[in-house]
Design a protein around this motif. Structure first.
Motif, mmCIF file in Angstrom:
data_model
loop_
_atom_site.group_PDB
_atom_site.id
_atom_site.type_symbol
_atom_site.label_atom_id
_atom_site.label_comp_id
_atom_site.label_asym_id
_atom_site.label_seq_id
_atom_site.Cartn_x
_atom_site.Cartn_y
_atom_site.Cartn_z
ATOM 1 N N TYR A 168 -13.978 3.540 3.818
ATOM 2 C CA TYR A 168 -12.931 2.859 3.067
ATOM 3 C C TYR A 168 -12.874 3.423 1.653
ATOM 4 C CZ TYR A 168 -12.841 -0.375 6.944
ATOM 5 O OH TYR A 168 -12.733 -0.904 8.207
ATOM 6 N N PRO A 169 -11.681 3.699 1.151
ATOM 7 C CA PRO A 169 -11.565 4.304 -0.176
ATOM 8 C C PRO A 169 -11.965 3.337 -1.280
ATOM 9 C CG PRO A 169 -9.390 3.709 0.676
ATOM 10 C CD PRO A 169 -10.367 3.494 1.796
ATOM 11 N N ASP A 170 -12.422 3.899 -2.392
ATOM 12 C CA ASP A 170 -12.721 3.080 -3.571
ATOM 13 C C ASP A 170 -11.425 2.657 -4.260
ATOM 14 O OD1 ASP A 170 -15.429 3.515 -3.081
ATOM 15 O OD2 ASP A 170 -15.453 5.330 -4.304
ATOM 16 N N ALA A 171 -10.425 3.510 -4.175
ATOM 17 C CA ALA A 171 -9.127 3.209 -4.769
ATOM 18 C C ALA A 171 -8.072 4.036 -4.041
ATOM 19 C CB ALA A 171 -9.120 3.537 -6.261
ATOM 20 N N GLY A 172 -6.815 3.604 -4.149
ATOM 21 C CA GLY A 172 -5.726 4.312 -3.502
ATOM 22 C C GLY A 172 -5.231 3.589 -2.269
ATOM 23 N N ARG A 173 -4.190 4.133 -1.673
ATOM 24 C CA ARG A 173 -3.570 3.483 -0.527
ATOM 25 C C ARG A 173 -3.246 4.501 0.558
ATOM 26 N NH1 ARG A 173 1.935 0.005 -1.154
ATOM 27 N NH2 ARG A 173 2.730 2.073 -1.710
ATOM 28 N N ILE A 174 -3.489 4.117 1.803
ATOM 29 C CA ILE A 174 -3.125 4.913 2.971
ATOM 30 C C ILE A 174 -2.099 4.112 3.754
ATOM 31 C CG2 ILE A 174 -3.936 6.001 5.091
ATOM 32 C CD1 ILE A 174 -6.730 6.133 3.728
ATOM 33 N N THR A 175 -0.928 4.713 3.983
ATOM 34 C CA THR A 175 0.144 4.028 4.697
ATOM 35 C C THR A 175 0.475 4.793 5.964
ATOM 36 O OG1 THR A 175 1.074 3.270 2.599
ATOM 37 C CG2 THR A 175 2.476 3.099 4.536
ATOM 38 N N PHE A 176 0.449 4.094 7.097
ATOM 39 C CA PHE A 176 0.856 4.664 8.384
ATOM 40 C C PHE A 176 2.047 3.854 8.880
ATOM 41 C CE2 PHE A 176 0.720 4.479 13.046
ATOM 42 C CZ PHE A 176 0.820 5.817 13.355
ATOM 43 N N SER A 177 3.222 4.512 8.980
ATOM 44 C CA SER A 177 4.461 3.797 9.254
ATOM 45 C C SER A 177 4.590 2.679 8.221
ATOM 46 C CB SER A 177 4.476 3.284 10.689
ATOM 47 O OG SER A 177 4.463 4.381 11.600
ATOM 48 N N ASN A 178 4.615 1.429 8.639
ATOM 49 C CA ASN A 178 4.730 0.317 7.687
ATOM 50 C C ASN A 178 3.408 -0.417 7.485
ATOM 51 O OD1 ASN A 178 7.535 0.700 7.267
ATOM 52 N ND2 ASN A 178 7.969 -0.343 9.202
ATOM 53 N N TYR A 179 2.319 0.175 7.963
ATOM 54 C CA TYR A 179 1.007 -0.459 7.860
ATOM 55 C C TYR A 179 0.198 0.215 6.754
ATOM 56 C CZ TYR A 179 2.294 -2.033 12.567
ATOM 57 O OH TYR A 179 2.943 -2.574 13.654
ATOM 58 N N THR A 180 -0.676 -0.557 6.099
ATOM 59 C CA THR A 180 -1.504 0.004 5.039
ATOM 60 C C THR A 180 -2.976 -0.306 5.285
ATOM 61 O OG1 THR A 180 -1.229 -1.982 3.676
ATOM 62 C CG2 THR A 180 0.317 -0.174 3.298
ATOM 63 N N ASN A 181 -3.797 0.667 4.893
ATOM 64 C CA ASN A 181 -5.266 0.550 4.888
ATOM 65 C C ASN A 181 -5.824 -0.169 6.122
ATOM 66 O OD1 ASN A 181 -5.158 1.977 2.540
ATOM 67 N ND2 ASN A 181 -5.715 0.285 1.205
ATOM 68 N N ASN A 182 -6.406 -1.353 5.974
ATOM 69 C CA ASN A 182 -7.123 -2.018 7.067
ATOM 70 C C ASN A 182 -6.225 -2.466 8.208
ATOM 71 O OD1 ASN A 182 -9.335 -1.657 5.453
ATOM 72 N ND2 ASN A 182 -9.525 -3.803 4.839
ATOM 73 N N SER A 183 -4.913 -2.549 7.981
ATOM 74 C CA SER A 183 -4.012 -3.028 9.032
ATOM 75 C C SER A 183 -3.441 -1.913 9.894
ATOM 76 C CB SER A 183 -2.855 -3.812 8.396
ATOM 77 O OG SER A 183 -2.042 -2.964 7.595
ATOM 78 N N ILE A 184 -3.828 -0.656 9.628
ATOM 79 C CA ILE A 184 -3.285 0.479 10.394
ATOM 80 C C ILE A 184 -3.680 0.354 11.863
ATOM 81 C CG2 ILE A 184 -3.437 2.975 10.742
ATOM 82 C CD1 ILE A 184 -3.758 3.269 7.713
ATOM 83 N N PRO A 185 -2.707 0.430 12.800
ATOM 84 C CA PRO A 185 -3.026 0.339 14.237
ATOM 85 C C PRO A 185 -3.643 1.646 14.743
ATOM 86 C CG PRO A 185 -0.669 0.668 13.929
ATOM 87 C CD PRO A 185 -1.261 0.548 12.561
ATOM 88 N N ARG A 186 -4.959 1.664 14.929
ATOM 89 C CA ARG A 186 -5.658 2.898 15.293
ATOM 90 C C ARG A 186 -5.260 3.409 16.675
ATOM 91 N NH1 ARG A 186 -7.040 3.910 10.142
ATOM 92 N NH2 ARG A 186 -7.749 1.961 9.208
#
Length: 310
Positions: free
Chosen positions: A55-73
């Motif tokens: 998990y990043p210390d800072a910043g955001r990862i967006t997959f489609s409309n999902y971000t960080n912990n909610s990304i559907p793996r």
């Protein structure tokens, strides 16, 4: 093309070492995006953050409309650099098990698995235990596992490692076909010739920082100065006196003349003296491999380092 994955201002440190330093990039639907860098540059850490392994210390990862912990793996396929399949399990069983973990219909998974086993010259191996396969065969099975569930994003970490040339070509064709069919592909590899051949865009990272980011053609145009390779018996000092020459590397009758940026290659060739011994001559831009070496070692093959955006 729309961005399916966006990485914004990502930071990650381990104790006092900053491994990823405020990097940003995106991956578009239907493209092959290469993430490159020397060992320890932060590539694998970036990928593990995208996958939710870290998990990043800072910043955001967006997959489609999902971000960080909610990304559907289950919508992501991942071929890790460290290969690992259960060794005492049959090939078909492991493929179906991994497909089930991705919530993919098993009947559909079985048919796709059979089709891919045939395509990758593994027909009839579905009942063979994984530990009975050669290294190359095992890699093919793991690659199939990463694409079996039809992911929207496919992350490939050193996919060509350990493959013979025929298998490399097979992987290249399949990866390109997946991109053509709309899959977004994030590719990490040290085999620069294959990356240069395949990638639409690239992101080059060094010591955790972004160095180059842009379309492959634009990156080559912006950062890859021309070089002239000459086969013939010539004195290095005389080659160094030619116009617009940055430096010369010479070994026996083989000389590489590196040129400064923004030369006119046709005009430069016209200025070559008639006394030059030329058995063969080739004028082209330095390769992605040479750009990589320049970044990693500071050999100054490029006149400048910066950023290219298309």
């Amino acid at each position: 093309m729309s961005a399916i994955l966006t990485v914004e201002n990502l930071n990650k440190a381990f104790k006092d070492k900053q491994v990823i330093d405020n990097i940003s990039f995106d991956v578009h639907q239907g493209e092959i995006m290469a993430i490159l860098g020397p060992n320890g540059a932060g590539k694998s850490t970036t990928i593990r953050n995208i996958m939710g392994i870290l998990y990043p210390d800072a910043g955001r990862i967006t997959f489609s409309n999902y971000t960080n912990n909610s990304i559907p793996r289950h919508k992501i396929g991942y071929l890790p650099e460290e290969r690992g399949l259960y060794k005492n399990v049959k090939v078909m069983d492991i493929l179906l098990y991994l497909a089930e973990l991705k919530d993919y219909p098993l009947d559909q998974a079985k048919q796709r698995a059979l089709d891919y086993l045939k395509k990758f010259d593994l027909e009839g191996k579905e009942k063979v235990n994984v530990d009975e396969l050669s290294k190359g065969m095992g890699q093919k099975v793991q690659f199939i596992a990463s694409i079996l569930h039809e992911p929207e994003l496919l992350i490939l970490d050193e996919p060509f490692s350990g493959l013979d040339p025929v298998s490399q070509e097979l992987f290249k064709q399949e990866i390109r076909q997946l991109a053509d069919n709309g899959t977004a592909i994030l590719l990490s590899s040290h085999q620069m010739n294959l990356v240069e051949e395949m990638a639409d865009r690239l992101f080059l990272i060094h010591r955790g920082k972004k160095v180059i980011y842009g379309h492959m053609d634009e990156v080559k145009k912006e950062f890859a100065n021309f070089k002239c390779t000459i086969h013939g018996t010539n004195k290095k000092e005389e080659l160094e006196q030619l116009p617009h020459v940055q430096r010369v590397e010479q070994e026996n009758a083989h000389s590489i003349v590196y040129l400064y940026k923004d030369i006119d290659p046709v005009q430069w060739l016209k200025q070559l003296p008639a006394t030059l011994d030329v058995q063969e001559l080739r004028l082209d831009r330095i390769s992605l491999h040479e750009i990589f070496i320049d970044i990693a070692t500071g050999k100054q093959l490029m006149q400048e380092v910066g950023e290219a955006y298309a």
